[in-house]
Design a protein around this motif. Structure first.
Motif, mmCIF file in Angstrom:
data_model
loop_
_atom_site.group_PDB
_atom_site.id
_atom_site.type_symbol
_atom_site.label_atom_id
_atom_site.label_comp_id
_atom_site.label_asym_id
_atom_site.label_seq_id
_atom_site.Cartn_x
_atom_site.Cartn_y
_atom_site.Cartn_z
ATOM 1 N N GLN A 132 0.688 10.831 -5.364
ATOM 2 C CA GLN A 132 0.422 10.366 -4.004
ATOM 3 C C GLN A 132 1.394 9.255 -3.610
ATOM 4 O OE1 GLN A 132 -1.512 11.659 -1.766
ATOM 5 N NE2 GLN A 132 -2.499 13.160 -3.082
ATOM 6 N N LEU A 133 1.678 8.359 -4.539
ATOM 7 C CA LEU A 133 2.663 7.328 -4.244
ATOM 8 C C LEU A 133 4.019 7.950 -3.943
ATOM 9 C CD1 LEU A 133 3.678 4.470 -3.966
ATOM 10 C CD2 LEU A 133 3.824 4.321 -6.461
ATOM 11 N N GLY A 134 4.391 8.967 -4.702
ATOM 12 C CA GLY A 134 5.652 9.652 -4.439
ATOM 13 C C GLY A 134 5.695 10.224 -3.036
ATOM 14 N N PHE A 135 4.578 10.800 -2.580
ATOM 15 C CA PHE A 135 4.531 11.349 -1.223
ATOM 16 C C PHE A 135 4.726 10.251 -0.181
ATOM 17 C CE2 PHE A 135 2.045 12.045 2.633
ATOM 18 C CZ PHE A 135 2.619 13.219 3.112
ATOM 19 N N PHE A 136 3.983 9.170 -0.314
ATOM 20 C CA PHE A 136 4.024 8.123 0.702
ATOM 21 C C PHE A 136 5.280 7.262 0.625
ATOM 22 C CE2 PHE A 136 -0.519 9.057 0.967
ATOM 23 C CZ PHE A 136 -0.679 9.104 2.345
ATOM 24 N N HIS A 137 5.937 7.233 -0.536
ATOM 25 C CA HIS A 137 7.138 6.404 -0.667
ATOM 26 C C HIS A 137 8.421 7.188 -0.434
ATOM 27 C CE1 HIS A 137 9.690 3.142 -1.978
ATOM 28 N NE2 HIS A 137 10.235 3.901 -2.918
ATOM 29 N N LYS A 138 8.490 8.412 -0.940
ATOM 30 C CA LYS A 138 9.747 9.165 -0.891
ATOM 31 C C LYS A 138 9.770 10.246 0.181
ATOM 32 C CE LYS A 138 12.821 11.996 -3.820
ATOM 33 N NZ LYS A 138 14.029 11.166 -3.751
ATOM 34 N N PHE A 139 8.637 10.871 0.415
ATOM 35 C CA PHE A 139 8.616 12.039 1.291
ATOM 36 C C PHE A 139 8.032 11.698 2.661
ATOM 37 C CE2 PHE A 139 8.573 13.764 -3.080
ATOM 38 C CZ PHE A 139 9.810 14.395 -3.032
ATOM 39 N N ALA A 140 7.255 12.580 3.234
ATOM 40 C CA ALA A 140 6.838 12.444 4.635
ATOM 41 C C ALA A 140 6.077 11.156 4.912
ATOM 42 C CB ALA A 140 5.990 13.650 5.042
ATOM 43 N N GLY A 141 5.357 10.646 3.927
ATOM 44 C CA GLY A 141 4.560 9.459 4.159
ATOM 45 C C GLY A 141 5.358 8.236 4.564
ATOM 46 N N LYS A 142 6.646 8.223 4.251
ATOM 47 C CA LYS A 142 7.445 7.038 4.577
ATOM 48 C C LYS A 142 7.580 6.839 6.073
ATOM 49 C CE LYS A 142 11.858 9.539 4.309
ATOM 50 N NZ LYS A 142 13.136 9.680 3.585
ATOM 51 N N ASP A 143 7.312 7.892 6.847
ATOM 52 C CA ASP A 143 7.434 7.788 8.302
ATOM 53 C C ASP A 143 6.160 7.289 8.961
ATOM 54 O OD1 ASP A 143 10.049 8.780 8.202
ATOM 55 O OD2 ASP A 143 9.320 10.848 8.168
ATOM 56 N N TYR A 144 5.082 7.131 8.196
ATOM 57 C CA TYR A 144 3.829 6.669 8.776
ATOM 58 C C TYR A 144 3.916 5.173 9.062
ATOM 59 C CZ TYR A 144 1.826 11.082 7.029
ATOM 60 O OH TYR A 144 1.561 12.400 6.759
ATOM 61 N N GLU A 145 3.509 4.784 10.252
ATOM 62 C CA GLU A 145 3.508 3.360 10.575
ATOM 63 C C GLU A 145 2.466 2.607 9.768
ATOM 64 O OE1 GLU A 145 3.253 2.527 14.709
ATOM 65 O OE2 GLU A 145 4.925 3.837 15.255
ATOM 66 N N ASP A 146 1.334 3.228 9.560
ATOM 67 C CA ASP A 146 0.259 2.608 8.790
ATOM 68 C C ASP A 146 0.605 2.675 7.305
ATOM 69 O OD1 ASP A 146 -2.045 1.715 7.611
ATOM 70 O OD2 ASP A 146 -3.397 3.021 8.749
ATOM 71 N N LYS A 147 0.899 1.536 6.703
ATOM 72 C CA LYS A 147 1.322 1.494 5.307
ATOM 73 C C LYS A 147 0.156 1.308 4.336
ATOM 74 C CE LYS A 147 5.567 2.036 6.471
ATOM 75 N NZ LYS A 147 6.149 3.395 6.346
ATOM 76 N N ARG A 148 -1.068 1.292 4.855
ATOM 77 C CA ARG A 148 -2.201 1.092 3.959
ATOM 78 C C ARG A 148 -2.345 2.208 2.929
ATOM 79 N NH1 ARG A 148 -6.869 -0.051 8.241
ATOM 80 N NH2 ARG A 148 -5.615 1.552 9.289
ATOM 81 N N PRO A 149 -2.154 3.488 3.286
ATOM 82 C CA PRO A 149 -2.226 4.520 2.237
ATOM 83 C C PRO A 149 -1.186 4.304 1.138
ATOM 84 C CG PRO A 149 -2.417 5.513 4.399
ATOM 85 C CD PRO A 149 -2.028 4.085 4.616
ATOM 86 N N ARG A 150 0.053 4.024 1.538
ATOM 87 C CA ARG A 150 1.089 3.780 0.536
ATOM 88 C C ARG A 150 0.720 2.592 -0.343
ATOM 89 N NH1 ARG A 150 6.329 0.560 2.033
ATOM 90 N NH2 ARG A 150 4.652 -0.977 1.908
ATOM 91 N N ASP A 151 0.262 1.514 0.281
ATOM 92 C CA ASP A 151 -0.043 0.304 -0.478
ATOM 93 C C ASP A 151 -1.226 0.519 -1.421
ATOM 94 O OD1 ASP A 151 2.031 -0.890 0.855
ATOM 95 O OD2 ASP A 151 0.762 -2.022 2.243
ATOM 96 N N ARG A 152 -2.141 1.375 -1.023
ATOM 97 C CA ARG A 152 -3.260 1.685 -1.913
ATOM 98 C C ARG A 152 -2.749 2.338 -3.181
ATOM 99 N NH1 ARG A 152 -6.356 5.857 -3.710
ATOM 100 N NH2 ARG A 152 -8.576 5.431 -4.036
ATOM 101 N N TYR A 153 -1.838 3.297 -3.046
ATOM 102 C CA TYR A 153 -1.331 4.001 -4.217
ATOM 103 C C TYR A 153 -0.366 3.142 -5.016
ATOM 104 C CZ TYR A 153 -3.743 8.011 -2.367
ATOM 105 O OH TYR A 153 -4.719 8.847 -1.914
ATOM 106 N N VAL A 154 0.327 2.213 -4.370
ATOM 107 C CA VAL A 154 1.146 1.247 -5.101
ATOM 108 C C VAL A 154 0.255 0.405 -6.010
ATOM 109 C CG1 VAL A 154 2.536 -0.846 -4.889
ATOM 110 C CG2 VAL A 154 3.045 1.121 -3.442
#
Length: 234
Positions: A132-154
């Protein structure tokens, strides 16, 4: 000579060596778990590339072996009681290969269950969270303005690395001196997190000295180096 014609998957991927274990895979973190285990044990096998770019994993032939349309999967012509065995889920395959060969698993009952504990730690924690971190950091998730999902997986990935780092303190491998399927399950994902996903900086990977030490030892193994490139690119 074993007859695998009853298995529909052999119509799309014919077995040139039907007496060998058949591996259907790609060199992803889950895929290389099995190729590494096969290289470590020396069990003869034949590999077939399941190409995602042409949706091979959604073909009727592949779904006949794994209805969950995920790699890796195997077809062993010499399964239990001498009968062919089709098997999917990388963790289940690792357990099967360890039992079949008598390698990569402690013989002591308590240590065997402890090894399975760390295998499940990867299956239920490291794999899903790092993915999930890979998705939010490298792939489509990086375009989301809301960084809470990425930060959760970090945060969760960092916590899992802390657990692993603590386990490896004063140990050569996850189970101590004995290299096992637990290491084969965990370290392809650790390698992917810091490598392909490029998430080493965001999780503070350099903080985890024990993890880095064992990852270096893991990737230095000749069988691991071979397994990481299986199946080869077309």
């Amino acid at each position: 000579m074993p007859d695998l014609s009853a298995f529909a998957i052999t119509k799309k991927w014919p077995a040139r060596h039907p007496e060998r274990l058949q591996l259907y895979s790609l060199p992803t973190p889950n895929g290389v778990k099995v190729s590494i285990a096969l290289e470590e044990t020396g069990l003869p096998y034949e590999v077939h590339r399941v190409a995602f770019d042409t949706n091979d994993q959604l073909s009727p032939e592949f779904l006949s072996l794994n209805p969950n349309n995920k790699i890796p999967a195997i077809l062993d012509p010499n399964g239990p009681n001498g009968q062919p065995l089709a098997l999917f889920e990388s963790g289940a395959i690792l357990v099967y290969l360890a039992a079949k060969t008598g390698q990569l698993m402690p013989t002591d009952d308590a240590a065997r269950y402890e090894t399975l504990q760390w295998l499940m730690f990867q299956m239920g924690g490291i794999g899903p969270m790092f993915g999930q971190l890979g998705f939010f950091h490298k792939f489509a998730g990086k375009d989301y303005e809301d960084k809470r999902p990425r930060d959760r997986y970090v945060a969760e990935s960092r916590r899992l690395l802390q657990v692993l780092d603590g386990r490896l303190a004063s140990r050569q491998w996850i189970m101590g001196d004995e290299y096992s399927i637990a290491d084969i399950a965990v370290f392809p994902w650790v390698r992917n997190l810091a490598g392909f996903y490029g998430a080493g900086e965001i999780v503070g990977f350099d903080d985890f000295r024990e993890v880095r030490r064992v990852l270096d030892a893991f990737v230095a193994r000749p069988a691991v180096q071979r397994g990481l490139a299986i199946p080869p690119a077309p």
